[in-house]
Design a protein around this motif. Structure first.
Motif, PDB file in Angstrom:
ATOM      1  N   ALA A  20       0.840  -1.192   0.000  1.00 16.62           N
ATOM      2  CA  ALA A  20       0.000   0.000   0.000  1.00 16.62           C
ATOM      3  C   ALA A  20       0.881   1.251   0.000  1.00 16.62           C
ATOM      4  CB  ALA A  20      -0.908   0.002   1.223  1.00 16.62           C
ATOM      5  N   PRO A  21       0.467   2.294  -0.677  1.00 20.57           N
ATOM      6  CA  PRO A  21       1.271   3.510  -0.699  1.00 20.57           C
ATOM      7  C   PRO A  21       1.353   4.131   0.687  1.00 20.57           C
ATOM      8  CG  PRO A  21      -0.870   3.915  -1.685  1.00 20.57           C
ATOM      9  CD  PRO A  21      -0.769   2.446  -1.472  1.00 20.57           C
ATOM     10  N   ARG A  22       2.551   4.622   1.023  1.00 20.99           N
ATOM     11  CA  ARG A  22       2.744   5.176   2.352  1.00 20.99           C
ATOM     12  C   ARG A  22       2.146   6.572   2.474  1.00 20.99           C
ATOM     13  NH1 ARG A  22       8.283   4.591   5.638  1.00 20.99           N
ATOM     14  NH2 ARG A  22       7.558   2.444   5.424  1.00 20.99           N
ATOM     15  N   TYR A  23       2.252   7.346   1.412  1.00 22.54           N
ATOM     16  CA  TYR A  23       1.779   8.718   1.452  1.00 22.54           C
ATOM     17  C   TYR A  23       0.487   8.856   0.635  1.00 22.54           C
ATOM     18  CZ  TYR A  23       6.559   9.419   3.031  1.00 22.54           C
ATOM     19  OH  TYR A  23       7.746   9.328   3.720  1.00 22.54           O
ATOM     20  N   ASN A  24      -0.356   9.755   1.081  1.00 23.78           N
ATOM     21  CA  ASN A  24      -1.635   9.932   0.395  1.00 23.78           C
ATOM     22  C   ASN A  24      -1.582  11.063  -0.616  1.00 23.78           C
ATOM     23  OD1 ASN A  24      -1.602  12.165   2.008  1.00 23.78           O
ATOM     24  ND2 ASN A  24      -3.378  11.613   3.240  1.00 23.78           N
ATOM     25  N   TYR A  25      -0.374  11.452  -1.005  1.00 17.29           N
ATOM     26  CA  TYR A  25      -0.247  12.428  -2.068  1.00 17.29           C
ATOM     27  C   TYR A  25       0.636  11.839  -3.148  1.00 17.29           C
ATOM     28  CZ  TYR A  25       4.113  13.335   0.457  1.00 17.29           C
ATOM     29  OH  TYR A  25       5.312  13.192   1.102  1.00 17.29           O
ATOM     30  N   TRP A  26       0.461  12.345  -4.367  1.00 17.91           N
ATOM     31  CA  TRP A  26       1.127  11.770  -5.522  1.00 17.91           C
ATOM     32  C   TRP A  26       1.760  12.849  -6.373  1.00 17.91           C
ATOM     33  CZ3 TRP A  26       1.118   6.474  -5.812  1.00 17.91           C
ATOM     34  CH2 TRP A  26       0.220   5.810  -4.975  1.00 17.91           C
ATOM     35  N   GLY A  27       2.778  12.458  -7.130  1.00 18.82           N
ATOM     36  CA  GLY A  27       3.350  13.355  -8.118  1.00 18.82           C
ATOM     37  C   GLY A  27       2.446  13.462  -9.322  1.00 18.82           C
ATOM     38  N   GLN A  28       2.974  14.052 -10.389  1.00 18.76           N
ATOM     39  CA  GLN A  28       2.146  14.227 -11.579  1.00 18.76           C
ATOM     40  C   GLN A  28       2.051  12.946 -12.401  1.00 18.76           C
ATOM     41  OE1 GLN A  28       5.295  14.988 -11.503  1.00 18.76           O
ATOM     42  NE2 GLN A  28       6.132  14.207 -13.425  1.00 18.76           N
ATOM     43  N   GLY A  29       2.922  12.012 -12.109  1.00 16.96           N
ATOM     44  CA  GLY A  29       2.924  10.756 -12.843  1.00 16.96           C
ATOM     45  C   GLY A  29       3.519  10.919 -14.233  1.00 16.96           C
ATOM     46  N   THR A  30       3.657   9.806 -14.920  1.00 16.97           N
ATOM     47  CA  THR A  30       4.133   9.816 -16.300  1.00 16.97           C
ATOM     48  C   THR A  30       3.234   8.906 -17.127  1.00 16.97           C
ATOM     49  OG1 THR A  30       6.085   9.567 -17.725  1.00 16.97           O
ATOM     50  CG2 THR A  30       5.868   7.986 -15.920  1.00 16.97           C
ATOM     51  N   GLN A  31       2.770   9.432 -18.252  1.00 19.64           N
ATOM     52  CA  GLN A  31       1.803   8.705 -19.089  1.00 19.64           C
ATOM     53  C   GLN A  31       2.514   7.667 -19.952  1.00 19.64           C
ATOM     54  OE1 GLN A  31      -1.791   9.069 -19.509  1.00 19.64           O
ATOM     55  NE2 GLN A  31      -1.413   7.167 -20.653  1.00 19.64           N
ATOM     56  N   VAL A  32       2.014   6.463 -19.909  1.00 20.33           N
ATOM     57  CA  VAL A  32       2.472   5.392 -20.788  1.00 20.33           C
ATOM     58  C   VAL A  32       1.306   4.977 -21.664  1.00 20.33           C
ATOM     59  CG1 VAL A  32       3.278   3.004 -20.913  1.00 20.33           C
ATOM     60  CG2 VAL A  32       4.238   4.560 -19.202  1.00 20.33           C
ATOM     61  N   THR A  33       1.506   5.052 -22.962  1.00 16.86           N
ATOM     62  CA  THR A  33       0.480   4.654 -23.916  1.00 16.86           C
ATOM     63  C   THR A  33       1.052   3.595 -24.841  1.00 16.86           C
ATOM     64  OG1 THR A  33      -0.507   6.870 -23.850  1.00 16.86           O
ATOM     65  CG2 THR A  33      -1.122   5.443 -25.691  1.00 16.86           C
ATOM     66  N   VAL A  34       0.403   2.446 -24.855  1.00 20.54           N
ATOM     67  CA  VAL A  34       0.842   1.339 -25.703  1.00 20.54           C
ATOM     68  C   VAL A  34      -0.205   1.149 -26.793  1.00 20.54           C
ATOM     69  CG1 VAL A  34       1.598  -1.056 -25.789  1.00 20.54           C
ATOM     70  CG2 VAL A  34       1.925   0.288 -23.692  1.00 20.54           C
ATOM     71  N   SER A  35       0.185   1.484 -28.000  1.00 21.85           N
ATOM     72  CA  SER A  35      -0.772   1.445 -29.105  1.00 21.85           C
ATOM     73  C   SER A  35      -0.021   1.346 -30.419  1.00 21.85           C
ATOM     74  CB  SER A  35      -1.636   2.710 -29.097  1.00 21.85           C
ATOM     75  OG  SER A  35      -2.494   2.739 -30.222  1.00 21.85           O
ATOM     76  N   SER A  36      -0.662   0.669 -31.374  1.00 23.66           N
ATOM     77  CA  SER A  36      -0.077   0.596 -32.713  1.00 23.66           C
ATOM     78  C   SER A  36      -0.638   1.691 -33.606  1.00 23.66           C
ATOM     79  CB  SER A  36      -0.353  -0.780 -33.326  1.00 23.66           C
ATOM     80  OG  SER A  36      -1.741  -1.058 -33.310  1.00 23.66           O
TER      81      SER A  36
END
Length: 119
Positions: free
Chosen positions: A103-119
């Protein structure tokens, strides 16, 4: 409070690879576990992989054998090597410190990074 900044995402074809990186604003040397999480559109955030301070790793069944998590305490970084990517891996990926149950320790998150897998 510690902040996490994720990078390395992008658009990749099925079967391709990406390497995600997460840098923490503070030392992670004493952090017992670090994890990568992801959230796909319309779905809850889920644990992808976790690595302990001893280097023990654990993965979600959906990514076992394809993803590898690692950490570099000297650089305050956590990495996620993703191979054989599938369309269902499409999501925003986040890192966070983790409890031993994943489980995540902190209840806040960064902006994240988008991963898109598509042809």
């Amino acid at each position: 409070q510690v902040q996490f900044v994720e990078s390395g995402g992008g658009l990749v074809q099925p079967g391709g690879s990406l390497r995600l990186s997460c840098v923490a604003s503070q030392s992670i040397f004493s952090v017992d576990a670090m994890g990568w999480y992801r959230q796909a559109p319309g779905k809850q955030r889920e644990l992808v992989a976790v690595v302990t301070s001893d280097g023990i790793t654990n993965y979600a069944d959906s990514v076992k054998g394809r993803f590898t998590i690692s950490r570099d305490n000297a650089k305050n970084r956590v990495y996620l090597q993703m191979n054989s990517l599938k369309p269902e891996d499409t999501a925003v990926y986040y890192c966070n410190a983790a409890w031993t149950n994943g489980a995540p320790r902190y209840n806040y998150w960064g902006q994240g990074t988008q991963v898109t897998v598509s042809s």
